[in-house]
Design a protein around this motif. Structure first.
Motif, PDB file in Angstrom:
ATOM      1  N   VAL A   1       0.745  -1.281  -0.209  1.00 26.62           N
ATOM      2  CA  VAL A   1      -0.126   0.110   0.124  1.00 26.62           C
ATOM      3  C   VAL A   1       0.665   1.187  -0.086  1.00 26.62           C
ATOM      4  N   TYR A   2       2.012   1.075   1.044  1.00 24.17           N
ATOM      5  CA  TYR A   2       2.649   2.590   0.685  1.00 24.17           C
ATOM      6  C   TYR A   2       3.543   2.678  -0.583  1.00 24.17           C
ATOM      7  N   ARG A   3       3.953   1.584  -0.970  1.00 26.37           N
ATOM      8  CA  ARG A   3       4.751   1.551  -2.266  1.00 26.37           C
ATOM      9  C   ARG A   3       3.497   2.120  -3.139  1.00 26.37           C
ATOM     10  N   VAL A   4       2.485   1.554  -3.355  1.00 22.97           N
ATOM     11  CA  VAL A   4       1.398   2.089  -4.468  1.00 22.97           C
ATOM     12  C   VAL A   4       1.129   3.789  -4.366  1.00 22.97           C
ATOM     13  N   LEU A   5       0.877   3.882  -2.905  1.00 23.25           N
ATOM     14  CA  LEU A   5       0.655   5.566  -2.830  1.00 23.25           C
ATOM     15  C   LEU A   5       1.873   6.160  -3.385  1.00 23.25           C
ATOM     16  N   ASN A   6       3.072   5.896  -3.090  1.00 24.07           N
ATOM     17  CA  ASN A   6       4.116   6.592  -3.564  1.00 24.07           C
ATOM     18  C   ASN A   6       4.088   6.712  -5.158  1.00 24.07           C
ATOM     19  N   GLN A   7       3.925   5.476  -5.987  1.00 29.92           N
ATOM     20  CA  GLN A   7       3.893   5.492  -7.277  1.00 29.92           C
ATOM     21  C   GLN A   7       2.832   6.443  -7.634  1.00 29.92           C
ATOM     22  N   LEU A   8       1.738   6.387  -7.140  1.00 33.01           N
ATOM     23  CA  LEU A   8       0.557   7.303  -7.577  1.00 33.01           C
ATOM     24  C   LEU A   8       0.897   8.593  -7.479  1.00 33.01           C
ATOM     25  N   GLU A   9       1.467   8.968  -6.147  1.00 31.22           N
ATOM     26  CA  GLU A   9       1.780  10.453  -6.158  1.00 31.22           C
ATOM     27  C   GLU A   9       2.836  10.802  -7.047  1.00 31.22           C
ATOM     28  N   GLU A  10       3.800   9.903  -7.479  1.00 30.43           N
ATOM     29  CA  GLU A  10       4.782  10.256  -8.339  1.00 30.43           C
ATOM     30  C   GLU A  10       4.204  10.490  -9.830  1.00 30.43           C
ATOM     31  N   ALA A  11       3.191  10.007 -10.040  1.00 30.86           N
ATOM     32  CA  ALA A  11       2.573   9.944 -11.309  1.00 30.86           C
ATOM     33  C   ALA A  11       1.498  11.080 -11.371  1.00 30.86           C
TER      34      ALA A  11
ATOM     35  N   GLU B   1      -2.160  13.531  -4.297  1.00 34.74           N
ATOM     36  CA  GLU B   1      -1.265  14.683  -3.691  1.00 34.74           C
ATOM     37  C   GLU B   1      -1.051  14.248  -2.333  1.00 34.74           C
ATOM     38  N   ARG B   2       0.287  14.589  -2.043  1.00 31.47           N
ATOM     39  CA  ARG B   2       0.720  14.210  -0.475  1.00 31.47           C
ATOM     40  C   ARG B   2       0.603  15.519   0.297  1.00 31.47           C
ATOM     41  N   HIS B   3       0.033  15.362   1.428  1.00 25.40           N
ATOM     42  CA  HIS B   3      -0.006  16.425   2.507  1.00 25.40           C
ATOM     43  C   HIS B   3       0.572  16.137   3.907  1.00 25.40           C
ATOM     44  N   TYR B   4       1.379  16.820   4.367  1.00 28.18           N
ATOM     45  CA  TYR B   4       1.818  16.646   5.859  1.00 28.18           C
ATOM     46  C   TYR B   4       1.174  17.548   6.797  1.00 28.18           C
ATOM     47  N   PHE B   5       0.022  17.634   6.808  1.00 23.69           N
ATOM     48  CA  PHE B   5      -1.002  18.293   7.626  1.00 23.69           C
ATOM     49  C   PHE B   5      -0.244  18.355   9.246  1.00 23.69           C
TER      50      PHE B   5
ATOM     51  N   TYR C   1      -0.731  12.531   4.303  1.00 24.51           N
ATOM     52  CA  TYR C   1      -2.046  12.410   4.108  1.00 24.51           C
ATOM     53  C   TYR C   1      -2.140  12.473   2.346  1.00 24.51           C
ATOM     54  N   TYR C   2      -3.217  11.445   1.948  1.00 28.36           N
ATOM     55  CA  TYR C   2      -3.046  11.474   0.566  1.00 28.36           C
ATOM     56  C   TYR C   2      -4.337  12.102   0.219  1.00 28.36           C
ATOM     57  N   GLU C   3      -4.645  12.757  -1.121  1.00 28.11           N
ATOM     58  CA  GLU C   3      -5.797  12.748  -1.403  1.00 28.11           C
ATOM     59  C   GLU C   3      -5.782  12.713  -3.061  1.00 28.11           C
ATOM     60  N   LEU C   4      -6.897  12.569  -3.910  1.00 30.56           N
ATOM     61  CA  LEU C   4      -6.878  12.425  -5.327  1.00 30.56           C
ATOM     62  C   LEU C   4      -6.637  13.953  -6.036  1.00 30.56           C
TER      63      LEU C   4
ATOM     64  N   MET D   1      10.266  35.536  -8.343  1.00 31.24           N
ATOM     65  CA  MET D   1       9.989  34.098  -8.451  1.00 31.24           C
ATOM     66  C   MET D   1       8.811  34.009  -9.425  1.00 31.24           C
ATOM     67  N   LYS D   2       8.677  32.681 -10.143  1.00 33.74           N
ATOM     68  CA  LYS D   2       7.637  32.347 -10.827  1.00 33.74           C
ATOM     69  C   LYS D   2       7.032  31.138 -10.003  1.00 33.74           C
ATOM     70  N   LEU D   3       5.831  31.250  -9.460  1.00 32.26           N
ATOM     71  CA  LEU D   3       5.452  30.268  -8.614  1.00 32.26           C
ATOM     72  C   LEU D   3       5.040  28.819  -9.425  1.00 32.26           C
ATOM     73  N   SER D   4       5.273  28.026  -9.022  1.00 32.37           N
ATOM     74  CA  SER D   4       4.943  26.490  -9.528  1.00 32.37           C
ATOM     75  C   SER D   4       3.656  25.940  -8.752  1.00 32.37           C
ATOM     76  N   HIS D   5       3.895  26.083  -7.404  1.00 33.03           N
ATOM     77  CA  HIS D   5       2.568  25.439  -6.756  1.00 33.03           C
ATOM     78  C   HIS D   5       2.941  26.068  -5.350  1.00 33.03           C
ATOM     79  N   HIS D   6       1.752  25.862  -4.336  1.00 32.83           N
ATOM     80  CA  HIS D   6       1.888  26.325  -3.021  1.00 32.83           C
ATOM     81  C   HIS D   6       0.944  25.181  -2.274  1.00 32.83           C
ATOM     82  N   ASN D   7       1.231  25.225  -0.877  1.00 28.27           N
ATOM     83  CA  ASN D   7       0.536  24.435  -0.067  1.00 28.27           C
ATOM     84  C   ASN D   7       0.154  25.498   1.037  1.00 28.27           C
ATOM     85  N   LEU D   8      -1.047  25.907   1.303  1.00 30.45           N
ATOM     86  CA  LEU D   8      -1.079  26.461   2.431  1.00 30.45           C
ATOM     87  C   LEU D   8      -2.311  25.725   3.543  1.00 30.45           C
ATOM     88  N   TYR D   9      -1.519  25.538   4.658  1.00 29.95           N
ATOM     89  CA  TYR D   9      -2.408  24.772   5.658  1.00 29.95           C
ATOM     90  C   TYR D   9      -2.706  25.908   6.875  1.00 29.95           C
TER      91      TYR D   9
END
Ligand SMILES: [Zn+2]
Ligand SMILES: [Zn+2]
Length: 140
Positions: A53-63, A67-71, A77-80, A118-126
């Protein structure tokens, strides 16, 4: 649907990937830890190991499918992944996660990035806090 999504993400179709993705597409909860996902799959009677399960989650995240979050700093935590960007409000007591989108905050972040060349690529706001709902911290 799951199989097409795997194909368009360039991933081979394996049983384990299909099992994990089907679960994520069908569950109500949008933000789940690897432990939650593993526990629910076992409860559903799926024959998958924790390491898988851990490996598959990593692969799906890399693909780019998840999205992976560290709340809370440590646990992932993962979300589609979705096309619509959102940020998160997290209750430090009950763990409730609320998604929000605020065009003003989004725009300010662009402006701040530009201001610092800077040109933003993405951000995470928690944003962290405590629910005001008495059901949450009645026991404090
Ligand atoms: Zn709460
Ligand atoms: Zn989310």
């Amino acid at each position: 649907m799951t199989i097409n999504k795997l194909k368009s993400a360039g991933l081979k179709i394996t049983n384990q990937r299909v099992i994990v993705l089907n679960y994520l597409f069908n569950t109500q909860e949008r933000h789940l830890s690897a432990e939650d996902i593993f526990r629910d799959l076992r409860l559903n009677g799926e024959d998958v190991g924790q390491a898988t399960v851990y490996r598959v989650l990593n692969q799906l995240e890399e693909a780019g499918m998840l999205e992976r979050h560290y709340f809370d700093g440590s646990k992932a935590y993962y979300e589609l992944s979705s096309n619509s960007h959102h940020d998160h409000l997290v209750c430090l007591h009950c763990g409730k996660i609320i998604e929000f989108f605020d065009p003003f905050i989004e725009q300010r972040q662009q402006e701040i990035a530009e201001q610092y060349d800077m040109k933003l690529s993405h951000h995470n706001l928690y944003m962290f806090g405590y629910c005001l709902n008495p059901d949450c911290h009645r026991d404090i």
